[in-house]
Design a protein around this motif. Structure first.
Motif, PDB file in Angstrom:
ATOM      1  N   ARG A  71       0.880  -1.176   0.000  1.00 51.23           N
ATOM      2  CA  ARG A  71       0.000   0.000   0.000  1.00 51.23           C
ATOM      3  C   ARG A  71       0.918   1.227   0.000  1.00 51.23           C
ATOM      4  O   ARG A  71       0.885   2.042   0.919  1.00 51.23           O
ATOM      5  CB  ARG A  71      -0.860  -0.046   1.274  1.00 51.23           C
ATOM      6  N   GLY A 119       5.326  -6.627  -2.197  1.00 52.84           N
ATOM      7  CA  GLY A 119       4.095  -7.422  -2.171  1.00 52.84           C
ATOM      8  C   GLY A 119       4.101  -8.485  -1.087  1.00 52.84           C
ATOM      9  O   GLY A 119       3.073  -9.094  -0.804  1.00 52.84           O
ATOM     10  N   VAL A 120       5.256  -8.723  -0.486  1.00 50.99           N
ATOM     11  CA  VAL A 120       5.364  -9.745   0.563  1.00 50.99           C
ATOM     12  C   VAL A 120       5.077  -9.076   1.907  1.00 50.99           C
ATOM     13  O   VAL A 120       5.817  -8.188   2.333  1.00 50.99           O
ATOM     14  CB  VAL A 120       6.770 -10.383   0.586  1.00 50.99           C
ATOM     15  N   VAL A 121       3.993  -9.476   2.555  1.00 54.34           N
ATOM     16  CA  VAL A 121       3.632  -8.837   3.829  1.00 54.34           C
ATOM     17  C   VAL A 121       4.752  -9.045   4.856  1.00 54.34           C
ATOM     18  O   VAL A 121       5.172 -10.176   5.103  1.00 54.34           O
ATOM     19  CB  VAL A 121       2.289  -9.392   4.352  1.00 54.34           C
ATOM     20  N   GLY A 149       2.019  -2.902   8.164  1.00 51.96           N
ATOM     21  CA  GLY A 149       0.664  -2.888   8.719  1.00 51.96           C
ATOM     22  C   GLY A 149       0.507  -3.693   9.994  1.00 51.96           C
ATOM     23  O   GLY A 149       1.443  -4.364  10.446  1.00 51.96           O
ATOM     24  N   GLY A 151      -1.292  -6.350  10.290  1.00 51.80           N
ATOM     25  CA  GLY A 151      -1.166  -7.763   9.920  1.00 51.80           C
ATOM     26  C   GLY A 151       0.297  -8.177   9.880  1.00 51.80           C
ATOM     27  O   GLY A 151       0.666  -9.257  10.376  1.00 51.80           O
ATOM     28  N   ALA A 152       1.138  -7.327   9.328  1.00 58.53           N
ATOM     29  CA  ALA A 152       2.564  -7.643   9.195  1.00 58.53           C
ATOM     30  C   ALA A 152       3.245  -7.794  10.550  1.00 58.53           C
ATOM     31  O   ALA A 152       4.264  -8.477  10.661  1.00 58.53           O
ATOM     32  CB  ALA A 152       3.262  -6.555   8.377  1.00 58.53           C
ATOM     33  N   ASN A 179      -4.279   0.012  10.595  1.00 59.14           N
ATOM     34  CA  ASN A 179      -5.525   0.457   9.942  1.00 59.14           C
ATOM     35  C   ASN A 179      -6.675  -0.513  10.249  1.00 59.14           C
ATOM     36  O   ASN A 179      -7.672  -0.535   9.563  1.00 59.14           O
ATOM     37  CB  ASN A 179      -5.324   0.646   8.435  1.00 59.14           C
TER      38      ASN A 179
HETATM   39  C1  LIG Z   1       3.959 -13.303   3.246  1.00 62.29           C
HETATM   40  C2  LIG Z   1       2.569 -12.967   2.773  1.00 62.29           C
HETATM   41  N1  LIG Z   1       1.507 -13.568   3.343  1.00 62.29           N
HETATM   42  C3  LIG Z   1       0.255 -13.268   2.921  1.00 62.29           C
HETATM   43  C4  LIG Z   1       0.070 -12.371   1.896  1.00 62.29           C
HETATM   44  C5  LIG Z   1      -1.354 -12.010   1.449  1.00 62.29           C
HETATM   45  N2  LIG Z   1      -1.698 -10.669   1.944  1.00 62.29           N
HETATM   46  C6  LIG Z   1      -1.608  -9.582   1.164  1.00 62.29           C
HETATM   47  S1  LIG Z   1      -1.994  -8.181   1.986  1.00 62.29           S
HETATM   48  C7  LIG Z   1      -2.337  -9.020   3.407  1.00 62.29           C
HETATM   49  C8  LIG Z   1      -2.815  -8.302   4.645  1.00 62.29           C
HETATM   50  C9  LIG Z   1      -1.814  -7.321   5.146  1.00 62.29           C
HETATM   51  O1  LIG Z   1      -2.346  -6.626   6.229  1.00 62.29           O
HETATM   52  P1  LIG Z   1      -1.552  -5.459   6.906  1.00 62.29           P
HETATM   53  O2  LIG Z   1      -0.131  -5.874   7.122  1.00 62.29           O
HETATM   54  O3  LIG Z   1      -2.318  -5.041   8.099  1.00 62.29           O
HETATM   55  O4  LIG Z   1      -1.521  -4.319   5.807  1.00 62.29           O
HETATM   56  P2  LIG Z   1      -2.725  -3.483   5.182  1.00 62.29           P
HETATM   57  O5  LIG Z   1      -3.191  -4.242   3.968  1.00 62.29           O
HETATM   58  O6  LIG Z   1      -3.764  -3.357   6.223  1.00 62.29           O
HETATM   59  O7  LIG Z   1      -2.133  -2.177   4.790  1.00 62.29           O
HETATM   60  C10 LIG Z   1      -2.114 -10.384   3.228  1.00 62.29           C
HETATM   61  C11 LIG Z   1      -2.307 -11.402   4.272  1.00 62.29           C
HETATM   62  C12 LIG Z   1       1.199 -11.784   1.303  1.00 62.29           C
HETATM   63  N3  LIG Z   1       1.093 -10.882   0.335  1.00 62.29           N
HETATM   64  N4  LIG Z   1       2.438 -12.078   1.780  1.00 62.29           N
END
Ligand SMILES: Cc1ncc(C[n+]2csc(CCOP(=O)(O)OP(=O)(O)O)c2C)c(N)n1
Length: 327
Positions: A71, A119-121, A149, A151-152, A179
């Motif tokens: 993002r 693209g890798v979280v 994020g 999630g990360a 977020n």
């Molecule tokens: C290593 C990895 N696992 C899963 C994904 C799939 N994926 C893409 S975005 C996302 C969520 C990420 O959430 P967050 O880190 O909170 O970022 P936000 O999208 O809220 O900005 C996931 C699980 C990925 N891209 N890379």
């Protein structure tokens, strides 16, 4: 941006206002263009989170570095990215920052200290940590700001990086943009904690939580963390509470049906970081016409970026394998 002072001048705030508008209007345009099918790949929009990128980057020097996420448009703009090569990159054109081979999710511009969207979280977290180790070993005085994020912050890369960065007192600021969602999973369903900043304690570094929709609050926290890093005192975890207005990516149908309510989205729109700064600027005596002038200039710059991208060529097939790996 010329900020970094303890107290932000009116000029600094106007500069931040302009940057936040650039991020907002750029992406509002992406919404339109993406829907027309003119943009290959996926686009994850930053709308609603602009105060985080702008507040943090205002605390950095031009030679400092950032890592970004999927993002990442707002981070790139806040660190000095030009709208034209950015838009061209989103169109896959040869005039883009990565000659059209990165797209929305992989913009990098080393000349601006932008080490790349990713693209890798969680993928940017070890990169930032490694860059901070490099800066320390080279004695360059650079600081790295690392955006990721909520999630990360559950990834192994987060925990391993914070551990080693604290141990080695690396000059890095970890900026968690909470977020509230990882795709469709709310924070309450993926973490038993409310404030992600508490995780800093486990690694022996300061952790703070700030209102991520208040650009001045973000700036103040980032400034302190950047100074601490620059002085050799090591990393800080800064959690910025914010919200993304759009779906997870363009094309995610969720705008208030499956995983979050329309009321919730509306509530956060009312906390718009840009509207908030605008109100503050007016209260400080800036004239409405001055703000309107900035708004019009930014809109025009976005239009020009689209025109530039539209008129640019696609990369030649002969260059398919060049610029893909470092040489
Ligand atoms: C290593 C990895 N696992 C899963 C994904 C799939 N994926 C893409 S975005 C996302 C969520 C990420 O959430 P967050 O880190 O909170 O970022 P936000 O999208 O809220 O900005 C996931 C699980 C990925 N891209 N890379």
């Amino acid at each position: 941006m010329g900020a970094r002072a303890t107290e932000l001048s009116q000029e600094d705030l106007l500069c931040m206002y302009r940057k936040m508008l650039e991020a907002r209007y750029f992406e509002e345009k992406v919404v339109e263009i993406y829907a027309q099918g003119l943009m290959p790949g996926l686009a994850h929009l930053y709308i609603g989170q602009e105060a985080v990128a702008v507040g943090v980057c205002a605390a950095l020097k031009p030679e400092d570095l950032i890592t970004s996420t999927h993002r990442g448009h707002g981070h790139c703009i806040a660190k000095g990215g030009d709208l034209k090569p950015m838009m061209a990159e989103l169109f896959g054109k040869a005039t883009g920052y990565c000659r059209g081979k990165g797209g929305s999710m992989h913009i990098s511009a080393f000349e601006l200290g932008i080490l790349g969207a990713n693209g890798v979280v969680g993928g940017g977290i070890p990169i930032a940590t490694g860059a901070a180790l490099s800066a320390k070993m080279r004695g360059s005085g650079q600081v790295v700001a690392c955006f990721f994020g909520d999630g990360a912050s559950n990834q192994g890369s987060f925990h391993e990086s914070l551990n080693i960065a604290a141990l080695w007192k690396l000059p890095v600021v970890y900026v968690c943009e909470n977020n509230r969602y990882g795709i469709s999973v709310s924070q309450a369903r993926h973490q038993a904690i409310e404030n992600i900043s508490v995780r800093a304690q486990a690694y022996g570094m300061p952790g703070v939580t700030v209102d991520g929709n208040d650009v001045e609050a973000v700036y103040r926290a980032a400034r302190e963390a950047v100074e601490r890093a620059r002085q050799g005192s090591g990393p800080t975890l800064v959690e910025c509470k914010t919200y993304r207005w759009r779906g997870h990516h363009e094309g995610d149908p969720n705008q208030g049906q499956r995983y979050r309510s329309r009321e919730e989205i509306q509530e956060w729109k009312e906390k718009c970081p840009i509207k908030r700064l605008r109100t503050k600027l007016l209260a400080k005596g800036v004239s409405p016409s001055k703000l309107e002038e900035i708004e019009a200039t930014v809109r025009e710059a976005v239009e020009q970026a689209v025109e530039y991208a539209n008129n640019s060529p696609f990369p030649s097939i002969k260059e398919a394998f060049s610029d893909v790996y470092a040489e």
